[in-house]
Design a protein around this motif. Structure first.
Motif, short mmCIF file in Angstrom:
data_model
loop_
_atom_site.label_atom_id
_atom_site.label_comp_id
_atom_site.label_asym_id
_atom_site.label_seq_id
_atom_site.Cartn_x
_atom_site.Cartn_y
_atom_site.Cartn_z
N GLY A 87 0.79 -1.23 0.00
CA GLY A 87 0.00 0.00 0.00
C GLY A 87 0.82 1.28 0.00
N ALA A 88 1.95 1.27 0.75
CA ALA A 88 2.71 2.51 0.87
C ALA A 88 3.21 3.01 -0.48
N TRP A 89 3.45 2.09 -1.41
CA TRP A 89 3.95 2.51 -2.72
C TRP A 89 2.95 3.38 -3.46
N ARG A 90 1.68 3.20 -3.09
CA ARG A 90 0.67 4.02 -3.78
C ARG A 90 0.87 5.49 -3.52
N LEU A 91 1.55 5.78 -2.40
CA LEU A 91 1.79 7.20 -2.09
C LEU A 91 2.58 7.89 -3.19
N LEU A 92 3.32 7.10 -3.98
CA LEU A 92 4.04 7.70 -5.11
C LEU A 92 3.06 8.41 -6.05
N GLY A 93 1.81 8.00 -5.97
CA GLY A 93 0.78 8.64 -6.79
C GLY A 93 0.59 10.11 -6.48
N PHE A 94 1.14 10.56 -5.35
CA PHE A 94 1.03 11.99 -5.03
C PHE A 94 2.04 12.83 -5.78
N ILE A 95 3.11 12.17 -6.26
CA ILE A 95 4.17 12.95 -6.92
C ILE A 95 3.63 13.87 -8.02
N PRO A 96 2.81 13.34 -8.94
CA PRO A 96 2.33 14.24 -10.00
C PRO A 96 1.55 15.43 -9.45
N HIS A 97 0.81 15.21 -8.37
CA HIS A 97 0.00 16.32 -7.83
C HIS A 97 0.90 17.39 -7.20
N ILE A 98 1.87 16.92 -6.43
CA ILE A 98 2.79 17.89 -5.81
C ILE A 98 3.55 18.63 -6.91
N GLY A 99 4.02 17.85 -7.89
CA GLY A 99 4.82 18.44 -8.96
C GLY A 99 4.05 19.46 -9.78
N SER A 100 2.82 19.12 -10.17
CA SER A 100 2.10 20.04 -11.05
C SER A 100 1.78 21.34 -10.31
N CYS A 101 1.44 21.24 -9.02
CA CYS A 101 1.16 22.46 -8.26
C CYS A 101 2.43 23.30 -8.11
N THR A 102 3.56 22.62 -7.88
CA THR A 102 4.82 23.36 -7.74
C THR A 102 5.16 24.09 -9.04
N ILE A 103 4.99 23.41 -10.16
CA ILE A 103 5.32 24.05 -11.44
C ILE A 103 4.44 25.28 -11.65
N LEU A 104 3.14 25.11 -11.35
CA LEU A 104 2.22 26.23 -11.59
C LEU A 104 2.60 27.48 -10.77
N THR A 105 3.22 27.26 -9.61
CA THR A 105 3.60 28.39 -8.77
C THR A 105 4.49 29.38 -9.54
N PHE A 106 5.50 28.85 -10.25
CA PHE A 106 6.33 29.82 -10.98
C PHE A 106 5.84 30.05 -12.40
N TYR A 107 5.15 29.06 -12.96
CA TYR A 107 4.65 29.18 -14.32
C TYR A 107 3.76 30.41 -14.47
N ALA A 108 2.89 30.61 -13.47
CA ALA A 108 1.94 31.72 -13.55
C ALA A 108 2.65 33.07 -13.49
N VAL A 109 3.76 33.11 -12.78
CA VAL A 109 4.50 34.38 -12.68
C VAL A 109 5.10 34.74 -14.04
N ILE A 110 5.70 33.75 -14.69
CA ILE A 110 6.33 34.00 -16.00
C ILE A 110 5.24 34.34 -17.03
N ALA A 111 4.12 33.61 -16.96
CA ALA A 111 3.03 33.89 -17.89
C ALA A 111 2.54 35.32 -17.69
N GLY A 112 2.59 35.79 -16.45
CA GLY A 112 2.22 37.18 -16.17
C GLY A 112 3.12 38.16 -16.93
N TRP A 113 4.40 37.83 -17.05
CA TRP A 113 5.29 38.70 -17.83
C TRP A 113 4.80 38.80 -19.28
N ALA A 114 4.38 37.66 -19.83
CA ALA A 114 3.90 37.67 -21.22
C ALA A 114 2.68 38.58 -21.35
N LEU A 115 1.79 38.52 -20.35
CA LEU A 115 0.60 39.39 -20.38
C LEU A 115 1.02 40.85 -20.37
#
Ligand code: TRP
Length: 452
Positions: A87-115
């Motif tokens: 069961g504990a291995w299933r926790l690896l399933g959180f990686i994509p969620h943590i990762g995508s939220c982390t990316i969005l944190t800086f992604y939105a700032v850079i996208a703001g520059w484009a705006l």
């Protein structure tokens, strides 16, 4: 658990996945990393990464998504149901969620520059009327020193992302994407024609493609593989989530291959658009995250109707970024929709709101918190960039490869894909053996366990 709606349009998943893949990764990050890591060596490792790991993993993510019809964490839980995985291995399933939220944190700032650049191009503001290289670098530094302006555009961009995700990927995404993606491609081709005549095209071709193996080292390899994954939206659940909405009739292998190749092509074209400008105006290829923001206004400044082109260009960059940021927020919103009884708009506002707040730290890392270092010598933005490219993306790719190659029953995968035995054999070998071995090597290199 809540069932998700399914996209009816035959092309929707192709457009949505291309919309996810094509974004700041191709337009902003690719030229900037190529410049920073010395050109061709980086490009060649990136190309190898896309072809050897990117295409098979893109196909795998769509397969996992459509087979389970769930967000990444629940998809893995479902895949593990009939296996003996602890069961504990299933926790690896959180990686994509943590990762995508982390990316969005800086992604939105850079996208703001484009705006911001879009608005200035349209109104002839400071960033929209630049003629010489020094001015352009100075203007960009002034933007970096101005947290309030950055926060304003960052907020606007996050609000748009949250709004579309709250409406749902069908109502929110399907219509707009039909014309946005083709228009972006046309625009990039026009710019490519312009840069062919700019006098520095050959030098740029050489810079991008003449192999110079002496420039390859552990760091550039890790970043180049990270770039391939980032650009293709792999490892962080975006494509699994979109696969979950794909109609049963669609051809997964063709879709996955087409998305990967289109994305790669657009990144290469952007390289060939940006570097001729960089060289003709005497800018430094390694000027970092500001590269396209410093170079492109110069190109528009020297064109007839430059401000019109510039406005359209930065608008398309913002829109391409928006269709990617949606896919970064969607996996976690889908997960919470499956797991809680909260309404979609509430979840989107909560998760998006938290990411928006976290984005403030990225904005401040360019000015007030410039000297706050998390990793040695790296401010908050550099640290996120490093952790995402070097650790999270290869790790996300690795777990995807293990899920598809080892956790999912081969017969289920083959049925879902509808491939003949030979093609399936090739694909399965790539994800079962080749990708995990390569990704372990990349991870060990990033962590300094292997050095070269
Ligand atoms: N691929 C997008 C870009 O190039 C960004 C992105 C969207 C992404 N979803 C992702 C990156 C998932 C990594 C993982 O701009």
């Amino acid at each position: 658990m809540e069932q998700h709606p399914i996209w009816k349009g035959k092309w929707t998943v192709l457009l949505a996945a291309t919309g996810s893949a094509v974004g700041l990764g191709n337009i902003w990050l690719f030229p900037y990393k190529v410049g920073e890591y010395g050109g061709s060596a980086f490009v060649l490792v990136y190309l190898a990464g896309v072809l050897i790991m990117g295409v098979p993993l893109m196909i795998s993510e769509i397969t996992i998504g459509r087979f389970t019809r769930m967000s990444p964490f629940n998809a893995v839980t479902k895949l593990s149901e009939n296996s003996r995985v602890p069961g504990a291995w299933r926790l690896l399933g959180f990686i994509p969620h943590i990762g995508s939220c982390t990316i969005l944190t800086f992604y939105a700032v850079i996208a703001g520059w484009a705006l911001l650049y879009m608005v200035h191009m349209a109104t002839g503001g400071v960033f929209g009327s630049i003629q010489v290289a020094e001015e352009s670098a100075a203007a960009f530094s002034r933007l970096q020193a101005d947290p309030l302006t950055m926060i304003f555009y960052h907020t606007l961009f996050m609000a748009a992302t949250i709004f579309i995700v709250a409406k749902g990927v069908i109502a929110g995404l399907e219509k707009s994407i039909n014309w946005m993606m083709p228009l972006l491609f046309v625009m990039v081709i026009c710019l490519l024609i312009y840069s062919m005549f700019s006098g520095q095209f050959m030098r740029s071709l050489e810079f991008l493609f003449t192999p110079d193996w002496s420039k390859i080292n552990g760091e550039s390899v890790s970043f180049a593989i990270g770039q391939a994954f980032f650009s293709l939206s792999l490892g962080m659940g975006s494509i699994i989530t979109y696969g979950a909405y794909m109609a049963k009739e669609g051809d997964i292998a063709k879709t996955g291959t087409a998305v990967s190749l289109l994305d790669m092509l657009l990144a290469l074209c952007m390289g060939l658009v940006v570097f001729p400008v960089v060289f003709s105006f005497g800018l430094e290829p390694n000027s970092g995250p500001g590269l396209i923001f410093e170079s492109m206004p110069l190109a528009f400044g020297s064109l007839p109707l430059g401000n019109l082109f510039g406005t359209v260009f930065f608008a398309l960059v913002a829109v391409a970024a928006l269709s990617s940021s949606i896919s970064l927020l969607e996996p976690t919103v889908a997960l919470l929709e499956e797991r809680t009884s909260l309404k979609r708009w509430k979840i989107a506002a909560l998760v998006g709101g938290a990411i928006w707040l976290a984005g403030f730290s990225v904005v401040l890392s360019f000015n007030v918190w410039q000297d706050v270092h998390i990793l040695p010598g790296k401010n908050i933005f550099d640290t996120l960039d490093y952790i995402v490219s070097n650790i999270m993306l290869p790790l996300g790719g690795l777990v995807t490869a293990l899920w598809m190659g080892w956790l999912m029953k081969p017969s289920d995968a083959r049925n879902e894909l509808g491939l003949g035995p030979q093609w399936f054999g090739v694909l399965h070998t790539m994800v079962r053996y080749v990708s995990p071995v390569l990704l372990f090597l990349v991870l060990f290199t990033s962590l300094g366990i292997i050095q070269f």
